[in-house]
Design a protein around this motif. Sequence first.
Motif, PDB file in Angstrom:
ATOM      1  N   SER A  30      45.085  30.773  52.820  1.00 57.39           N
ATOM      2  CA  SER A  30      43.752  31.025  53.348  1.00 57.39           C
ATOM      3  C   SER A  30      43.729  30.931  54.874  1.00 57.39           C
ATOM      4  CB  SER A  30      42.761  30.030  52.742  1.00 57.39           C
ATOM      5  OG  SER A  30      41.474  30.245  53.244  1.00 57.39           O
ATOM      6  N   HIS A  33      45.604  33.810  56.381  1.00 60.06           N
ATOM      7  CA  HIS A  33      44.827  35.043  56.218  1.00 60.06           C
ATOM      8  C   HIS A  33      43.836  35.179  57.363  1.00 60.06           C
ATOM      9  CE1 HIS A  33      41.519  37.477  54.297  1.00 60.06           C
ATOM     10  NE2 HIS A  33      42.560  38.258  54.122  1.00 60.06           N
ATOM     11  N   ARG A  34      43.213  34.094  57.745  1.00 59.93           N
ATOM     12  CA  ARG A  34      42.281  34.114  58.873  1.00 59.93           C
ATOM     13  C   ARG A  34      43.013  34.387  60.181  1.00 59.93           C
ATOM     14  NH1 ARG A  34      38.893  28.868  56.857  1.00 59.93           N
ATOM     15  NH2 ARG A  34      37.927  29.920  55.096  1.00 59.93           N
ATOM     16  N   SER A  36      45.847  36.008  60.551  1.00 62.80           N
ATOM     17  CA  SER A  36      46.267  37.413  60.599  1.00 62.80           C
ATOM     18  C   SER A  36      45.091  38.326  60.935  1.00 62.80           C
ATOM     19  CB  SER A  36      46.917  37.827  59.279  1.00 62.80           C
ATOM     20  OG  SER A  36      45.970  37.871  58.229  1.00 62.80           O
ATOM     21  N   TYR A  83      50.317  41.384  55.605  1.00 63.93           N
ATOM     22  CA  TYR A  83      49.961  40.036  55.139  1.00 63.93           C
ATOM     23  C   TYR A  83      48.471  39.962  54.815  1.00 63.93           C
ATOM     24  CZ  TYR A  83      49.439  35.050  54.789  1.00 63.93           C
ATOM     25  OH  TYR A  83      49.141  33.806  54.319  1.00 63.93           O
ATOM     26  N   HIS A  84      47.650  40.502  55.707  1.00 61.29           N
ATOM     27  CA  HIS A  84      46.202  40.432  55.518  1.00 61.29           C
ATOM     28  C   HIS A  84      45.793  41.195  54.260  1.00 61.29           C
ATOM     29  CE1 HIS A  84      42.365  39.292  57.296  1.00 61.29           C
ATOM     30  NE2 HIS A  84      41.887  40.464  56.939  1.00 61.29           N
ATOM     31  N   MET A  87      47.008  39.085  51.045  1.00 63.97           N
ATOM     32  CA  MET A  87      46.179  37.897  50.844  1.00 63.97           C
ATOM     33  C   MET A  87      44.722  38.276  50.571  1.00 63.97           C
ATOM     34  SD  MET A  87      48.103  35.417  50.729  1.00 63.97           S
ATOM     35  CE  MET A  87      49.843  35.312  50.994  1.00 63.97           C
ATOM     36  N   GLY A  88      44.275  39.386  51.125  1.00 65.88           N
ATOM     37  CA  GLY A  88      42.926  39.865  50.812  1.00 65.88           C
ATOM     38  C   GLY A  88      42.799  40.239  49.347  1.00 65.88           C
ATOM     39  N   HIS A  91      42.551  37.052  47.430  1.00 65.46           N
ATOM     40  CA  HIS A  91      41.204  36.483  47.536  1.00 65.46           C
ATOM     41  C   HIS A  91      40.195  37.276  46.706  1.00 65.46           C
ATOM     42  CE1 HIS A  91      41.977  33.288  50.358  1.00 65.46           C
ATOM     43  NE2 HIS A  91      42.542  34.114  51.212  1.00 65.46           N
ATOM     44  N   SER A 112      51.971  35.789  46.247  1.00 64.70           N
ATOM     45  CA  SER A 112      51.457  36.564  47.378  1.00 64.70           C
ATOM     46  C   SER A 112      52.319  36.365  48.616  1.00 64.70           C
ATOM     47  CB  SER A 112      50.014  36.168  47.681  1.00 64.70           C
ATOM     48  OG  SER A 112      49.186  36.453  46.582  1.00 64.70           O
TER      49      SER A 112
END
Length: 129
Positions: A30, A33-34, A36, A83-84, A87-88, A91, A112
């Motif tokens: 998490s 992810h932010r 990136s 990566y984004h 991970m998106g 999520h 992931s």
Amino acid sequence: MPAVKSNRPINLPLSQVIAVNSKSPIAMASILHRVSGIVLFLLVPIMLFALQTSLSSPEGFASVFDHVLVRFIAWVFVAATAYHFVMGCKHLLADLGMNEEFKSGKMAAIVSFVIAAVLIVASFVWVMF
């Protein structure tokens, strides 16, 4: 005075927050992810300028992509995008009710991470060579 347990939030130092969250792959996924997303936001103007320069002429294209530093920045952009995206998707699946338990959430985060790592290495080979 009697000892009363307070329910007030405690402000923890950043080092303690990192120490607690670095043990959980769910939290790391998490947080990264932010990060990136921030990297993508900051690199969009640079990538748009490189795109504009590279499309202006054949000489502009050669001047942009002959530099190793520009290709490295392009790789960072592609890697952050990969990566984004991964991970998106993780999520979004969690928002649909999948992987909400700790064990399945941890497994989804690890899977992931592996998928993102493969995409990042593949993008390095693609952009740099």
